[in-house]
Design a protein around this motif. Structure first.
Motif, PDB file in Angstrom:
ATOM      1  N   GLU A 220       0.835  -1.198   0.000  1.00  5.46           N
ATOM      2  CA  GLU A 220       0.000   0.000   0.000  1.00  5.46           C
ATOM      3  C   GLU A 220       0.874   1.255   0.000  1.00  5.46           C
ATOM      4  O   GLU A 220       1.914   1.292   0.664  1.00  5.46           O
ATOM      5  N   GLN A 221       0.454   2.287  -0.767  1.00  3.48           N
ATOM      6  CA  GLN A 221       1.181   3.558  -0.834  1.00  3.48           C
ATOM      7  C   GLN A 221       0.234   4.697  -0.445  1.00  3.48           C
ATOM      8  O   GLN A 221      -0.338   5.370  -1.305  1.00  3.48           O
ATOM      9  N   PRO A 222       0.065   4.905   0.843  1.00  2.00           N
ATOM     10  CA  PRO A 222      -0.920   5.913   1.265  1.00  2.00           C
ATOM     11  C   PRO A 222      -0.465   7.346   1.018  1.00  2.00           C
ATOM     12  O   PRO A 222      -1.297   8.235   0.857  1.00  2.00           O
ATOM     13  N   ASP A 223       0.840   7.615   0.995  1.00  2.83           N
ATOM     14  CA  ASP A 223       1.299   9.000   0.895  1.00  2.83           C
ATOM     15  C   ASP A 223       2.139   9.277  -0.341  1.00  2.83           C
ATOM     16  O   ASP A 223       2.594  10.398  -0.558  1.00  2.83           O
ATOM     17  N   GLY A 224       2.421   8.281  -1.190  1.00  4.04           N
ATOM     18  CA  GLY A 224       3.213   8.503  -2.380  1.00  4.04           C
ATOM     19  C   GLY A 224       4.700   8.615  -2.127  1.00  4.04           C
ATOM     20  O   GLY A 224       5.469   8.788  -3.074  1.00  4.04           O
ATOM     21  N   ILE A 225       5.136   8.504  -0.889  1.00  2.00           N
ATOM     22  CA  ILE A 225       6.570   8.565  -0.573  1.00  2.00           C
ATOM     23  C   ILE A 225       7.063   7.184  -0.152  1.00  2.00           C
ATOM     24  O   ILE A 225       7.956   6.625  -0.768  1.00  2.00           O
ATOM     25  N   GLY A 226       6.479   6.676   0.894  1.00  2.00           N
ATOM     26  CA  GLY A 226       6.828   5.346   1.363  1.00  2.00           C
ATOM     27  C   GLY A 226       5.728   4.356   1.012  1.00  2.00           C
ATOM     28  O   GLY A 226       4.939   4.558   0.085  1.00  2.00           O
TER      29      GLY A 226
ATOM     30  N   GLU B 225      15.677  -1.575  10.330  1.00  2.00           N
ATOM     31  CA  GLU B 225      15.661  -1.000  11.661  1.00  2.00           C
ATOM     32  C   GLU B 225      17.046  -0.530  12.108  1.00  2.00           C
ATOM     33  O   GLU B 225      17.162   0.278  13.036  1.00  2.00           O
ATOM     34  N   SER B 226      18.105  -1.038  11.447  1.00  2.00           N
ATOM     35  CA  SER B 226      19.470  -0.694  11.837  1.00  2.00           C
ATOM     36  C   SER B 226      19.986   0.567  11.154  1.00  2.00           C
ATOM     37  O   SER B 226      21.104   0.992  11.441  1.00  2.00           O
ATOM     38  N   VAL B 227      19.216   1.142  10.235  1.00  2.00           N
ATOM     39  CA  VAL B 227      19.611   2.386   9.561  1.00  2.00           C
ATOM     40  C   VAL B 227      18.485   3.402   9.722  1.00  2.00           C
ATOM     41  O   VAL B 227      17.341   3.051  10.012  1.00  2.00           O
ATOM     42  N   ARG B 228      18.840   4.648   9.511  1.00  2.00           N
ATOM     43  CA  ARG B 228      17.842   5.706   9.694  1.00  2.00           C
ATOM     44  C   ARG B 228      16.823   5.716   8.567  1.00  2.00           C
ATOM     45  O   ARG B 228      15.632   6.005   8.789  1.00  2.00           O
ATOM     46  N   CYS B 229      17.271   5.389   7.364  1.00  2.00           N
ATOM     47  CA  CYS B 229      16.389   5.516   6.202  1.00  2.00           C
ATOM     48  C   CYS B 229      16.773   4.471   5.176  1.00  2.00           C
ATOM     49  O   CYS B 229      17.960   4.168   4.996  1.00  2.00           O
ATOM     50  N   SER B 230      15.776   3.905   4.489  1.00  2.00           N
ATOM     51  CA  SER B 230      16.037   2.918   3.442  1.00  2.00           C
ATOM     52  C   SER B 230      15.069   3.124   2.282  1.00  2.00           C
ATOM     53  O   SER B 230      13.966   3.657   2.446  1.00  2.00           O
ATOM     54  N   VAL B 231      15.506   2.676   1.098  1.00  2.00           N
ATOM     55  CA  VAL B 231      14.737   2.803  -0.142  1.00  2.00           C
ATOM     56  C   VAL B 231      14.444   1.406  -0.666  1.00  2.00           C
ATOM     57  O   VAL B 231      15.305   0.521  -0.609  1.00  2.00           O
ATOM     58  N   ALA B 232      13.246   1.205  -1.180  1.00  2.00           N
ATOM     59  CA  ALA B 232      12.873  -0.057  -1.811  1.00  2.00           C
ATOM     60  C   ALA B 232      12.314   0.223  -3.197  1.00  2.00           C
ATOM     61  O   ALA B 232      11.484   1.126  -3.368  1.00  2.00           O
ATOM     62  N   VAL B 233      12.776  -0.551  -4.196  1.00  2.00           N
ATOM     63  CA  VAL B 233      12.297  -0.428  -5.558  1.00  2.00           C
ATOM     64  C   VAL B 233      11.776  -1.804  -5.978  1.00  2.00           C
ATOM     65  O   VAL B 233      12.555  -2.759  -6.115  1.00  2.00           O
TER      66      VAL B 233
ATOM     67  N   ARG C   1      18.908   8.627  -9.796  1.00  2.00           N
ATOM     68  CA  ARG C   1      19.960   9.183  -8.931  1.00  2.00           C
ATOM     69  C   ARG C   1      19.391   9.753  -7.641  1.00  2.00           C
ATOM     70  O   ARG C   1      19.913   9.498  -6.552  1.00  2.00           O
ATOM     71  N   VAL C   2      18.340  10.520  -7.757  1.00  2.00           N
ATOM     72  CA  VAL C   2      17.786  11.163  -6.576  1.00  2.00           C
ATOM     73  C   VAL C   2      17.253  10.110  -5.603  1.00  2.00           C
ATOM     74  O   VAL C   2      17.490  10.186  -4.389  1.00  2.00           O
ATOM     75  N   LEU C   3      16.547   9.120  -6.113  1.00  2.00           N
ATOM     76  CA  LEU C   3      15.969   8.091  -5.247  1.00  2.00           C
ATOM     77  C   LEU C   3      17.056   7.264  -4.558  1.00  2.00           C
ATOM     78  O   LEU C   3      17.012   7.051  -3.344  1.00  2.00           O
ATOM     79  N   LEU C   4      18.065   6.819  -5.300  1.00  2.00           N
ATOM     80  CA  LEU C   4      19.109   5.978  -4.716  1.00  2.00           C
ATOM     81  C   LEU C   4      20.021   6.766  -3.787  1.00  2.00           C
ATOM     82  O   LEU C   4      20.658   6.163  -2.912  1.00  2.00           O
ATOM     83  N   GLY C   5      20.067   8.072  -3.947  1.00  2.00           N
ATOM     84  CA  GLY C   5      20.908   8.877  -3.076  1.00  2.00           C
ATOM     85  C   GLY C   5      20.179   9.467  -1.892  1.00  2.00           C
ATOM     86  O   GLY C   5      20.788  10.186  -1.087  1.00  2.00           O
ATOM     87  N   SER C   6      18.892   9.158  -1.749  1.00  2.00           N
ATOM     88  CA  SER C   6      18.115   9.758  -0.650  1.00  2.00           C
ATOM     89  C   SER C   6      18.321   9.039   0.676  1.00  2.00           C
ATOM     90  O   SER C   6      18.039   9.611   1.726  1.00  2.00           O
ATOM     91  N   CYS C   7      18.786   7.785   0.670  1.00  2.00           N
ATOM     92  CA  CYS C   7      19.026   7.018   1.896  1.00  2.00           C
ATOM     93  C   CYS C   7      20.335   6.247   1.751  1.00  2.00           C
ATOM     94  O   CYS C   7      20.785   5.957   0.630  1.00  2.00           O
TER      95      CYS C   7
ATOM     96  N   ASP D 173      10.297   3.093   4.223  1.00  2.00           N
ATOM     97  CA  ASP D 173      10.584   4.526   4.300  1.00  2.00           C
ATOM     98  C   ASP D 173      10.336   5.229   2.971  1.00  2.00           C
ATOM     99  O   ASP D 173       9.620   6.235   2.906  1.00  2.00           O
ATOM    100  N   ARG D 174      10.943   4.711   1.899  1.00  2.00           N
ATOM    101  CA  ARG D 174      10.756   5.270   0.568  1.00  2.00           C
ATOM    102  C   ARG D 174      10.569   4.114  -0.407  1.00  2.00           C
ATOM    103  O   ARG D 174      11.327   3.145  -0.375  1.00  2.00           O
ATOM    104  N   TYR D 175       9.572   4.259  -1.273  1.00  2.00           N
ATOM    105  CA  TYR D 175       9.230   3.128  -2.130  1.00  2.00           C
ATOM    106  C   TYR D 175       8.875   3.599  -3.530  1.00  2.00           C
ATOM    107  O   TYR D 175       8.214   4.639  -3.715  1.00  2.00           O
ATOM    108  N   ALA D 176       9.312   2.814  -4.521  1.00  2.00           N
ATOM    109  CA  ALA D 176       8.912   3.014  -5.917  1.00  2.00           C
ATOM    110  C   ALA D 176       8.682   1.636  -6.519  1.00  2.00           C
ATOM    111  O   ALA D 176       9.474   0.708  -6.287  1.00  2.00           O
ATOM    112  N   SER D 177       7.608   1.501  -7.257  1.00  2.00           N
ATOM    113  CA  SER D 177       7.294   0.195  -7.838  1.00  2.00           C
ATOM    114  C   SER D 177       8.265  -0.191  -8.940  1.00  2.00           C
ATOM    115  O   SER D 177       8.417  -1.372  -9.249  1.00  2.00           O
TER     116      SER D 177
END
Length: 799
Positions: A114-120, A148-156, A183-189, A172-176
């Protein structure tokens, strides 16, 4: 005085050898921070046979510059489905999805995201998955421990979302899918997890197309990777019921042109799926949640071939060998168990008719040719396991029919080994075949361990990297045959020396075996070393004669406990990342999670007990020994009485095999492997002892045993020839009851006149036997008045 303190001295010596072997460990460097960003890219089902310069040019170039290895994708479910692989990646421990499975297959591929906010994103099933792993599975994994061991993570991608979801389901951050500019997505966390797709099926063209699509996505990831980043590419799971080894590639600072390895595998070129999470945290310089991660950080080792084709052929060939091993191993052990059971049944009538009868009537003796053939079959059966180990030196798995090739190579090696034993010096002696087979087995297994245990990795009688249990050192089967061979070799050597030196010989041989089994550089099996210590202690204290009393058993138990406690103390003083299995278990007991380990061990013992063909070997061997060999007509008790050191070796083998199997979660597998060697040799030696049970020992003229003397040289009488291998040269087991006479003239009576003898002949030289096995009547027999003397327990058992 020395005899009283001998058990204590032997115990101290065995303990010192055991603790020394277990305490020394290879140096392990502390993982250093090597990257500011980590990108984990997963491709379900990707194997090394899918990688080539044409279909996957990006991955090929990445492998050329980085470090590579074979990835074992073991999870809490077998086979590891894609969703299980992604979940295990995020947990750093063996985990499994709780969806419905049909006939042991994989749950539906779709995972609700589920993507309720378009970010995560949010995974609504995550909390139930966490509860399932915590409450229903034996590993106690916590999905989401990596994120849980890092402040922020990205999932694609959906698979990456399963790995990156925190325990309560938040991503935290998700893209289908990868955006046009990642670049921006992979460098955000600092941590990004990317699902590159799936390579499935058996059609080469289909697999090549799916691998090409995944490689194109990887090219976009590499083009957009953040500066000073580590990129890990992994074949994250299996895609069908067949387990295989998969791709693992690491590219980044400090990962140039090497083999991937970790402390959890202990072998260059091999990595586990659970190692990826701690590897990412170590590269980022983040602390490890030691209580949650089963894996260890990966490192890069040198000595990789400069030519990438040769380098990739090694893990690809290992995958083929592991796949072939899985198919051949079960059939081999089933056939071995069946053959040994049939051989045991065939032994029963032979044992009944093996003992000659002195009276006018009795069972018809078995033909000597039949006995000789059965003896050779027993030798061949005992050599089957070491021959199967040697067969892996030949690349049988590369042929069109690997099972038949393996069977042919093993049969040739068994025939060669049996021939070597048959024509070895001393084969005619009662213990000749026992010493030769035990020594040959110990040499083969020990040489393999000393040279890196390459024959046991993915070997038919070794361990499979697909199972994810062991990757280096001794296997369960290897431990069983090695401890049995070492203790039997020690017993054979001890029987050839004076009884006062027998405990020292057993400790010397057994102590070396403990070092080989327990050293992290060699056998890497601390549980096996502790079990073998107990077996060596039991064998040493009864090798000179007597029974296994409570006191002697207490010394053996104290030795095993002392080795275990000593190693535990040393292991607990190491940093948490460098501890062995015993230290980690004790640490888990301290923080309240040791119950998972106990539950896993009990579960593994039960599953192995009911599913392993080696259980049949252990039970069949035990039944043959108890209901046949140990009976009055079976010959084993007579063998024990004549050769107390062999009895000690067999007792020590049983103790070590049972303890090692139970503590290592292998149930009766260690005992079954040991029985494959010990039971045929015990049956063969019993046959030979029974064959001479009716022989009589003729006293040597002029030689009398002084009352109370402790002469174990066996020179008091002359028996039939062929008794080599025992405590005497001329007598041995072929004598009447004992290799020395137990009666003589009264002390006050004058010695009877002895017939003249050849002055050139020694007093201890045996008389030349006739074809019937008795000495020629060149002189009238010496009439010796009977006299009752005190006999040791060894002599009583022999009579």
């Amino acid at each position: 005085m020395l005899r009283r303190i001998a058990p204590a001295l032997l115990t101290v010596l065995v303990v010192a050898l055991g603790v020394t072997a277990l305490a020394a460990r290879p140096p392990q460097g502390i993982p250093q921070r090597t990257a500011d960003f980590v990108v984990l890219a997963g491709v379900a089902g990707l194997r090394w046979e899918d990688v080539d310069p044409q279909s996957t040019p990006t991955l090929w170039r990445m492998a050329q510059e980085g470090s590579i290895g074979s990835l074992s994708v073991r999870s809490a479910h077998r086979p590891t489905c894609p969703v299980d692989g992604w979940l295990t990646l995020g947990a750093g421990s063996f985990a499994a999805w709780n969806g419905s499975r049909v006939d042991g297959g994989c749950p539906p591929a779709g995972v609700a995201v589920e993507q309720p906010d378009g970010i995560g994103a949010n995974l609504p099933d995550q909390e139930s998955v966490v509860q399932y792993n915590q409450q229903r599975l034996a590993w106690g994994a916590v999905p989401g421990s990596l994120s849980e061991s890092v402040r922020c993570s990205v999932a694609v991608g959906p698979g990456a979302a399963v790995a990156a979801a925190r325990p309560f389901g938040r991503v935290d951050r998700y893209a289908s899918a990868l955006p046009a500019d990642p670049r921006v997505l992979l460098g955000s966390c600092v941590l990004s997890i990317v699902d590159l797709g799936t390579v499935a099926g058996t059609d080469p063209a289909t697999r090549a197309g799916e691998a090409r699509a995944a490689d194109a996505q990887l090219a976009r990831v590499l083009a957009a990777r953040p500066p000073r980043s580590l990129v890990l590419v992994a074949g994250i799971s299996d895609t069908d019921q067949t387990s295989r080894l998969h791709v693992a590639v690491a590219d980044g600072p400090g990962w140039e042109r090497g083999w991937l390895t970790s402390a959890s595998t202990g072998r260059d070129g091999y990595l586990q799926l659970v190692d990826l999470a701690p590897t990412a945290l170590a590269a980022l310089g983040r602390p490890m949640p030691e209580r949650l991660f089963l894996g260890r950080p990966a490192t890069s080792s040198g000595d990789r071939p400069a030519d990438l084709v040769d380098a990739i052929n090694a893990p690809a060939d290992a995958d083929r060998e592991a796949a072939a091993q899985r198919d051949v191993s079960g059939r081999f052990f089933t056939l071995l168990a069946g053959v040994q059971v049939l051989l045991a049944l065939a032994m029963l009538p032979l044992l009944r008719r093996a003992r000659p009868h002195a009276g006018p009537s009795g069972p018809t003796p078995v033909s000597g040719r039949i006995v000789a053939v059965v003896e050779l079959l027993l030798v061949a059966a005992a050599l089957t396991v070491p021959a199967a180990l040697l067969a892996d030196a030949v690349p049988w798995w590369r042929g069109e029919h690997p099972g038949w090739i393996f069977a042919g190579v093993t049969a040739l090696l068994v025939a060669a080994g049996t021939t070597a034993v048959r024509f070895a010096p001393g084969y005619a002696g009662s213990l000749g075949p026992v010493g030769a087979v035990a020594g040959l087995t110990t040499f083969v297994v020990g040489l393999d361990v000393l040279t890196g245990a390459s024959l046991q990795l993915n070997g038919v009688v070794g361990y499979s990297a697909l199972q994810g249990g062991r990757y280096a050192g001794l296997s369960t089967v290897g431990l069983g045959v090695f401890l049995a061979g070492a203790l039997l070799s020690g017993g054979w050597l001890a029987q050839r020396v004076h009884r006062g030196w027998r405990p020292a010989v057993m400790v010397a041989v057994g102590g070396l075996a403990v070092v080989v089994v327990g050293s992290p550089y060699l056998g890497a099996d601390p549980v096996g070393a502790i079990a073998l210590t107990a077996g060596v202690s039991v064998a040493a204290v009864i090798s000179a004669g007597g029974w296994l009393t409570i006191t002697r058993l207490a010394w053996a138990t104290m030795a095993a406990l002392a080795v275990g406690i000593g190693f535990a103390v040393v292991d607990l003083r190491r940093p948490a990342a460098e501890r062995g299995s015993l230290g980690r278990f004790l640490s888990a007991l301290g923080d309240g999670t040791g119950g998972f380990t106990v539950h896993r061990s009990s579960t593994e013992n039960f599953e192995t007990l009911v599913n392993s063909p080696l259980t049949v070997l252990a039970l069949a061997g035990g039944l043959l020994v108890w209901f046949a060999l140990l009976q009055p007509w079976g010959g084993l008790m007579r063998l024990f009485g004549i050769y107390p050191a062999v009895r000690a070796a067999l007792a020590g083998t049983v103790v070590a095999a049972v303890i090692g199997g139970v503590l290592d979660g292998a149930a009766l597998d260690v005992m079954g492997a040991a029985a494959a060697l010990v039971v045929p040799m015990a049956a063969l030696a019993s046959l030979r002892v029974l064959g001479h049970a009716a022989d009589r020992t003729r006293p040597v003229p002029g030689r009398f045993r002084v009352d109370g003397a402790d002469d174990d040289s066996g020179s008091g009488g002359v028996g039939p020839a062929g008794g080599g291998g025992g405590p005497t040269v001329g007598g041995g087991p072929l004598g009447a009851v004992h290799p020395r006479p137990i009666s003589g003239p009264p002390a006050s009576a004058p010695a009877p006149d002895a017939p003249p003898s050849d002055p050139s002949a020694g007093a201890d030289d045996p008389a030349e036997p006739t074809a019937s096995g008795s000495t020629p009547d060149a002189a009238p027999p010496v009439v010796v008045p009977p006299r009752q003397v005190t006999r040791s327990s060894t002599e009583v058992a022999a009579s």
